[in-house]
Design an enzyme around this catalytic site. Structure first.
Site, PDB file in Angstrom:
ATOM      1  CG  ASN A   1     -11.612  13.243 -45.102  1.00  9.99           C
ATOM      2  OD1 ASN A   1     -11.981  14.187 -44.399  1.00  9.99           O
ATOM      3  ND2 ASN A   1     -10.471  13.254 -45.753  1.00  9.99           N
TER       4      ASN A   1
ATOM      5  CG  HIS B   1      -4.995  17.804 -31.319  1.00  5.78           C
ATOM      6  ND1 HIS B   1      -5.203  17.682 -32.669  1.00  5.78           N
ATOM      7  CD2 HIS B   1      -4.165  16.771 -30.994  1.00  5.78           C
ATOM      8  CE1 HIS B   1      -4.536  16.626 -33.136  1.00  5.78           C
ATOM      9  NE2 HIS B   1      -3.906  16.054 -32.133  1.00  5.78           N
TER      10      HIS B   1
ATOM     11  CB  CYS C   1       1.539  30.056  -9.389  1.00  6.32           C
ATOM     12  SG  CYS C   1       1.625  29.636 -11.143  1.00  6.32           S
TER      13      CYS C   1
ATOM     14  CB  ALA D   1      -9.858  20.239 -40.055  1.00  6.10           C
TER      15      ALA D   1
HETATM   16 ZN    ZN Z   1      -0.451  29.234 -12.034  1.00  5.32          ZN
END
Ligand code: ZN
Length: 254
Positions: free
Chosen positions: A220, A121, A157, A24
């Protein structure tokens, strides 16, 4: 003594096979608030609504889910100097891959190639059918919602459509995990940029790299639990550091 930016630049130039791992903190400078920060997304949305169980069972939760996607997409966030620097690493032929925990797609926008980006993710750019696995641009689903469809289902579907991001309680994408694992094992330099390394299994990648013999750099803003394992730690903003590192690389190459 060389400064920290110069040291990262030197390590990159000495390496053939760099993996960058982003979280992030690499996107906050693009205006995207960390989901977990005090004014982050989880201060306005209930994370419980974003479990896969709630999504499939509760139409109202699905509505709130699409609302958040719409908010994120329409903000039209742009890459910042950290993303651009990572693209430059690819141009230099140094980057084997960028493993990201982010779903914002900004590494794509910055210009890294599709096949160098591993989105652990998932991504907000696409929606997927939970039944037949069909993928379609997320924007197409939002358009259907805007046109009055309350609870969009797959046109092929009839299955439920969901953003192609990994929800709480949902399994990690196998192919991406395998790729991230392989890249981490094979690299000679692993650079964490803007991740506090708390979300597993993604956060296990730096240690996989380290244990396989790579050097580890952690950039960081705040300390992480893995700082003591790193060869170099820089507690500053991602964009500032990466811009400085890039300038050092250019200076040394000229
Ligand atoms: Zn589908």
């Amino acid at each position: 003594m060389e400064n920290a930016y110069a040291e990262v630049a030197r390590m990159i130039l000495e390496s053939d096979n760099v993996v960058v791992f982003t979280g992030a903190g690499v996107s906050t400078e693009s205006g995207i608030s960390d989901f977990r920060s005090p004014d982050g997304i989880w201060s306005r949305y209930d994370p419980e609504d974003f479990t896969i169980q709630r999504f499939v069972s509760d139409k109202e939760a699905r509505k709130r889910n699409w609302q958040l996607r719409k908010e994120l997409i329409s903000a039209n966030y742009q890459p910042n100097p950290a993303h651009h620097a990572i693209r430059e690493l690819e141009k230099m032929g140094k980057l084997s891959c960028v493993i990201t925990q982010n779903i914002d797609g900004l590494h794509h926008v910055a210009g890294n190639s599709e096949d160098r980006i591993v989105e652990l993710h998932g991504t907000i750019k696409y929606a997927k059918c939970l039944k037949c696995d069909d993928r379609l641009p997320l924007i197409d689903v939002l358009e259907r919602i805007d046109a009055g469809e309350e609870d969009p289902h797959c046109k092929k579907c009839g299955g439920l459509l969901k953003a192609a991001t990994v929800s709480f309680g949902e399994a990690m994408p196998l192919r991406e995990m395998e790729r991230a694992d392989r890249c981490s094992r094979e690299c000679d330099l692993f650079i964490v940029i803007g991740s506090s390394l708390v979300v597993f299994p993604a956060a296990s990648m730096p240690l996989i790299a380290k244990n396989a013999g790579a050097r580890l750099v952690i950039i960081n803003y705040t300390p992480t639990d893995m700082d003591s394992q790193a060869d170099l730690v820089i507690h500053e903003k991602a964009g500032v550091v990466m811009q400085g590192v890039l300038e050092e690389i250019k200076r040394r190459r000229s």
